[in-house]
Design an enzyme around this catalytic site. Structure first.
Site, PDB file in Angstrom:
ATOM      1  N   ASP A  64     -21.149  17.189  -7.097  1.00  0.00           N
ATOM      2  CA  ASP A  64     -20.414  15.858  -7.533  1.00  0.00           C
ATOM      3  C   ASP A  64     -19.065  16.868  -8.130  1.00  0.00           C
ATOM      4  O   ASP A  64     -19.144  17.332  -9.273  1.00  0.00           O
ATOM      5  CB  ASP A  64     -21.061  15.209  -8.630  1.00  0.00           C
ATOM      6  CG  ASP A  64     -20.123  13.998  -9.084  1.00  0.00           C
ATOM      7  OD1 ASP A  64     -18.925  13.993  -8.979  1.00  0.00           O
ATOM      8  OD2 ASP A  64     -20.950  12.917  -9.513  1.00  0.00           O
ATOM      9  N   TYR A 156      -3.449   0.045  -1.100  1.00  0.00           N
ATOM     10  CA  TYR A 156      -4.024   1.438  -1.079  1.00  0.00           C
ATOM     11  C   TYR A 156      -3.844   1.802  -2.785  1.00  0.00           C
ATOM     12  O   TYR A 156      -4.537   2.760  -3.331  1.00  0.00           O
ATOM     13  CB  TYR A 156      -3.275   2.514  -0.300  1.00  0.00           C
ATOM     14  CG  TYR A 156      -3.840   3.608  -0.224  1.00  0.00           C
ATOM     15  CD1 TYR A 156      -4.947   3.710   0.646  1.00  0.00           C
ATOM     16  CD2 TYR A 156      -3.241   4.872  -0.508  1.00  0.00           C
ATOM     17  CE1 TYR A 156      -5.710   5.077   0.738  1.00  0.00           C
ATOM     18  CE2 TYR A 156      -3.786   6.175  -0.215  1.00  0.00           C
ATOM     19  CZ  TYR A 156      -4.863   6.026   0.490  1.00  0.00           C
ATOM     20  OH  TYR A 156      -5.739   7.207   0.847  1.00  0.00           O
ATOM     21  N   LYS A 163      -3.353  10.409  -4.120  1.00  0.00           N
ATOM     22  CA  LYS A 163      -2.764  11.072  -2.957  1.00  0.00           C
ATOM     23  C   LYS A 163      -1.227  11.993  -3.111  1.00  0.00           C
ATOM     24  O   LYS A 163      -1.155  13.133  -2.536  1.00  0.00           O
ATOM     25  CB  LYS A 163      -2.846  10.302  -1.515  1.00  0.00           C
ATOM     26  CG  LYS A 163      -4.095   9.842  -0.898  1.00  0.00           C
ATOM     27  CD  LYS A 163      -5.035  10.967  -0.780  1.00  0.00           C
ATOM     28  CE  LYS A 163      -6.360  10.583   0.063  1.00  0.00           C
ATOM     29  NZ  LYS A 163      -7.336  11.584   0.048  1.00  0.00           N
ATOM     30  N   THR A 194     -13.921   4.880   8.875  1.00  0.00           N
ATOM     31  CA  THR A 194     -14.899   5.576   8.265  1.00  0.00           C
ATOM     32  C   THR A 194     -15.491   4.905   6.937  1.00  0.00           C
ATOM     33  O   THR A 194     -15.037   3.798   6.539  1.00  0.00           O
ATOM     34  CB  THR A 194     -14.617   7.015   7.602  1.00  0.00           C
ATOM     35  OG1 THR A 194     -13.481   6.607   6.702  1.00  0.00           O
ATOM     36  CG2 THR A 194     -13.905   7.607   8.624  1.00  0.00           C
TER      37      THR A 194
END
Ligand code: NAD
Length: 256
Positions: A64, A156, A163, A194
């Site tokens: 993790d 987002y 990002k 996904t």
């Protein structure tokens, strides 16, 4: 003879057969690479182990990325099993669902911290831990990012900020690790369905707009991304580092 014969590559971020990391792992396996996989918790271990075995790997390690002891465990296991690492695929991101649903200005402090920690700091932490395991002639690291780092993409939100931090980290890591011959690059992928993508509200609409606007009228696949990852991990890109390469059917170049 495969391009990656004899190369040892760690894959972080397989959750299912739909994962981008899985397509990269399959492509690397076809080209002869020996693979290790990481998973963050027991429920994902149950998914990752059988997938890893399909590609002949029993090197499956708990990590993790929010846990310093897990990061140390990753280093210890790879040092003991392989003694070196030639490549790393970092395909990991997470943000709290609420922070993708509410207004961006209402992002929580804890949510910001979690998104940046898992999705951006983790690349720095893993590269820092594993740098010593790369051989003298270096190696290659590839991470996954998205256009929401550069442009506002509805919903987002904090992932866009994470990002942006990830892409900046790619440049700083490339500069820092360059003298060891370690290359660090990002792939900015277009939207693909996904598990992680299913957490983004209105993802279906995002796919629709992508299909309408992208110059190449083909559905983007995880294999398309894997092919570019192979290039960035392999010998054909030995002079490329610190870059973000778009694999999005050209969507990012479009204006009105
Ligand atoms: P995915 O759900 O298959 O992969 C995300 C992975 O992150 C999972 O394997 C999960 O276990 C891992 N992860 C989350 N929290 C973690 C933690 N604390 N420690 C370790 N691992 C953790 O989804 P994906 O779409 O294959 O995502 C892979 C990468 O690609 C992500 O960085 C994502 O942002 C990026 N990306 C995806 C798309 C897309 O449309 N699917 C587009 C551009 C970029």
């Amino acid at each position: 003879m495969g391009v990656f014969d004899g190369k040892k590559i760690l894959i972080m971020g397989v959750a299912s057969e739909r994962s981008i990391a899985w397509a990269i792992a399959e492509a690397l396996h076809r080209e002869g690479a020996e693979l290790a996989f990481s998973y963050p918790n027991e429920s994902l271990e149950k998914r990752v182990r059988p997938l890893a075995e399909q590609l002949g790997s029993r090197n499956v390690i708990r990590c993790d990325v929010q846990s310093d002891s897990d990061l140390q465990n990753l280093f210890n296991c790879l040092e003991a099993s392989w003694g070196r690492v030639d490549g790393l695929v970092h395909s990991i991101a997470f943000a709290e669902k609420e922070d993708l649903q509410r207004r961006f200005s209402e992002t929580s402090r804890a949510g910001f911290h979690t998104a940046l920690d898992v999705s951006a700091y983790s690349l720095i932490a893993v590269c820092g831990k594993l740098a010593r395991l790369f051989p003298e002639d270096g190696g290659s690291v590839v991470t996954l990012t998205y256009l929401g780092s550069q442009r506002v993409v509805q919903h987002y939100n904090v992932m866009g900020v994470a990002k942006a931090a990830l892409e900046a980290s790619v440049r700083y890591l490339a500069a820092d690790l360059g003298e060891q011959g370690i290359r660090v690059n990002a792939i900015s992928a277009g939207p693909i369905r996904t598990l992680a993508a299913s957490g983004i509200p209105k993802f279906k609409e995002m796919l629709g707009e992508f299909g309408d606007k992208a110059p190449l009228k083909k559905p983007l696949t995880t294999e398309d991304v894997a092919n570019v990852a192979l290039h960035l991990l392999g010998p054909a890109s030995v002079a490329v580092t610190g870059e973000t390469t778009y694999v999005d059917c050209g969507f990012n170049i479009m204006g009105i």
